[in-house]
Design a protein around this motif. Structure first.
Motif, PDB file in Angstrom:
ATOM      1  N   ASN A 160      24.671  56.308  78.141  1.00 19.28           N
ATOM      2  CA  ASN A 160      23.375  56.007  77.547  1.00 19.28           C
ATOM      3  C   ASN A 160      23.467  54.718  76.732  1.00 19.28           C
ATOM      4  O   ASN A 160      24.545  54.345  76.259  1.00 19.28           O
ATOM      5  N   HIS A 161      22.355  54.059  76.575  1.00 14.91           N
ATOM      6  CA  HIS A 161      22.328  52.765  75.903  1.00 14.91           C
ATOM      7  C   HIS A 161      22.013  52.887  74.411  1.00 14.91           C
ATOM      8  O   HIS A 161      21.863  51.872  73.731  1.00 14.91           O
ATOM      9  N   LEU A 162      21.942  54.138  73.927  1.00  8.99           N
ATOM     10  CA  LEU A 162      21.665  54.341  72.509  1.00  8.99           C
ATOM     11  C   LEU A 162      22.929  54.217  71.675  1.00  8.99           C
ATOM     12  O   LEU A 162      22.950  53.551  70.639  1.00  8.99           O
ATOM     13  N   ASP A 163      24.001  54.875  72.108  1.00  8.34           N
ATOM     14  CA  ASP A 163      25.264  54.790  71.373  1.00  8.34           C
ATOM     15  C   ASP A 163      26.450  54.472  72.270  1.00  8.34           C
ATOM     16  O   ASP A 163      27.593  54.455  71.815  1.00  8.34           O
ATOM     17  N   GLY A 164      26.194  54.238  73.574  1.00  8.01           N
ATOM     18  CA  GLY A 164      27.263  53.863  74.493  1.00  8.01           C
ATOM     19  C   GLY A 164      28.156  54.990  74.949  1.00  8.01           C
ATOM     20  O   GLY A 164      29.170  54.749  75.602  1.00  8.01           O
ATOM     21  N   THR A 165      27.803  56.233  74.636  1.00 12.11           N
ATOM     22  CA  THR A 165      28.627  57.375  75.041  1.00 12.11           C
ATOM     23  C   THR A 165      28.158  57.898  76.400  1.00 12.11           C
ATOM     24  O   THR A 165      27.150  57.455  76.960  1.00 12.11           O
ATOM     25  N   THR A 166      28.909  58.878  76.903  1.00  9.27           N
ATOM     26  CA  THR A 166      28.561  59.490  78.188  1.00  9.27           C
ATOM     27  C   THR A 166      27.659  60.712  78.013  1.00  9.27           C
ATOM     28  O   THR A 166      27.428  61.440  78.978  1.00  9.27           O
ATOM     29  N   ASP A 167      27.174  60.931  76.820  1.00 13.95           N
ATOM     30  CA  ASP A 167      26.287  62.069  76.574  1.00 13.95           C
ATOM     31  C   ASP A 167      24.879  61.726  77.067  1.00 13.95           C
ATOM     32  O   ASP A 167      24.121  61.022  76.399  1.00 13.95           O
ATOM     33  N   ILE A 168      24.543  62.233  78.264  1.00 14.93           N
ATOM     34  CA  ILE A 168      23.192  62.030  78.808  1.00 14.93           C
ATOM     35  C   ILE A 168      22.570  63.385  79.150  1.00 14.93           C
ATOM     36  O   ILE A 168      21.819  63.514  80.110  1.00 14.93           O
ATOM     37  N   SER A 169      22.934  64.383  78.339  1.00 10.85           N
ATOM     38  CA  SER A 169      22.460  65.741  78.592  1.00 10.85           C
ATOM     39  C   SER A 169      21.051  65.988  78.051  1.00 10.85           C
ATOM     40  O   SER A 169      20.475  67.045  78.307  1.00 10.85           O
ATOM     41  N   HIS A 170      20.513  65.031  77.308  1.00 13.00           N
ATOM     42  CA  HIS A 170      19.151  65.153  76.770  1.00 13.00           C
ATOM     43  C   HIS A 170      18.282  64.073  77.406  1.00 13.00           C
ATOM     44  O   HIS A 170      18.759  62.983  77.742  1.00 13.00           O
TER      45      HIS A 170
END
Length: 248
Positions: A160-170
């Protein structure tokens, strides 16, 4: 491929409060049962009556075509997910994924089942177990290894481009990623499979392997028959008073 569907479905709304992404594989199972029954009881018999027999490579091409259609539909769903969120922050129903799962299940009837059939019929009696095991590795193990490598190459699309992590579960983080690009790559791979299996040279090559296996099996049966006849003649010479029925 299934993992990507799960990633996509995780940000979609449950249907009727009970059908979530965790239950979507039921559509694969259902389509396999239905399509399998339809092809064996109607499609293949109807084609046989018309003197038409699908070659193995054509079956692979049909399976790849259904897989390509599944990827196309996944891209459509991906567009709807982004559009709904950007419009009013809503989520679309996970049931919109059902056509992709159904197409994948139907494709397995043509591609996967044909692979099992070729592995069994194109191998000798002593090598059938090894051929079947090799086929399972080729349709299960190798694709998984390939997908792992492909995922690593395409991993930036799953950030995700919000914090650069791989958390795209939301949904808010998912819509900043580019999962649709991965579906596009899978679509190109499916189209490559279609093109390869429709090439006349590939069809002739696979057909020649099947013919050689059939001829070898026929020769082996003939040899076995000759040996049995020789053994029977030997017994008759040793016991001339016994008739053939008694000896056999």
């Amino acid at each position: 491929m299934p993992t990507t569907f799960i990633v996509q479905g995780a940000v979609m709304k449950s249907a009727f409060g009970i059908i979530s992404v965790a239950n979507m594989n039921v559509f694969v199972a259902g389509s396999v049962l239905f399509c399998g029954a339809w092809t064996s009881s109607y499609l293949y018999p109807t084609l046989a009556e018309k003197g038409v027999k699908l070659s193995t490579t054509h079956k692979f091409a049909i399976g790849s075509t259904l897989g390509a259609l599944a990827m196309l539909w996944a891209l459509v769903v991906e567009h709807w997910i982004h559009q709904a969120y950007l419009t009013d922050g809503s989520q679309i129903s996970v049931l919109w994924q059902a056509p992709s799962y159904i197409l994948i299940g139907c494709g397995e009837i043509f591609a996967t089942s044909s692979a099992y059939a070729v592995a069994f019929t194109a191998s000798g009696p002593r090598n059938k177990a090894f051929a079947s095991a090799t086929n399972i590795f080729c349709i299960g193990g190798l694709p998984n290894l390939f997908c792992i490598g492909l995922y690593q190459v395409c991993s930036p699309w799953f950030r995700n481009h919000l914090d650069g992590t791989t958390d795209i579960s939301h949904i808010d983080t998912y819509t900043t990623a580019h999962v649709g690009n991965y579906f596009s790559i899978l679509l190109l791979i499916m189209m490559l499979g279609i093109g390869i299996n429709l090439r006349p040279s590939v069809r002739i090559f696979v057909h020649s392997i099947e013919e050689d296996a059939t001829a070898a099996l026929g020769d082996q049966k003939t040899t076995s028959t000759v040996v049995l006849d020789m053994e029977r003649e030997g017994r008759e010479e040793m016991f001339p008073m016994l008739d053939n029925k008694t000896v056999v």
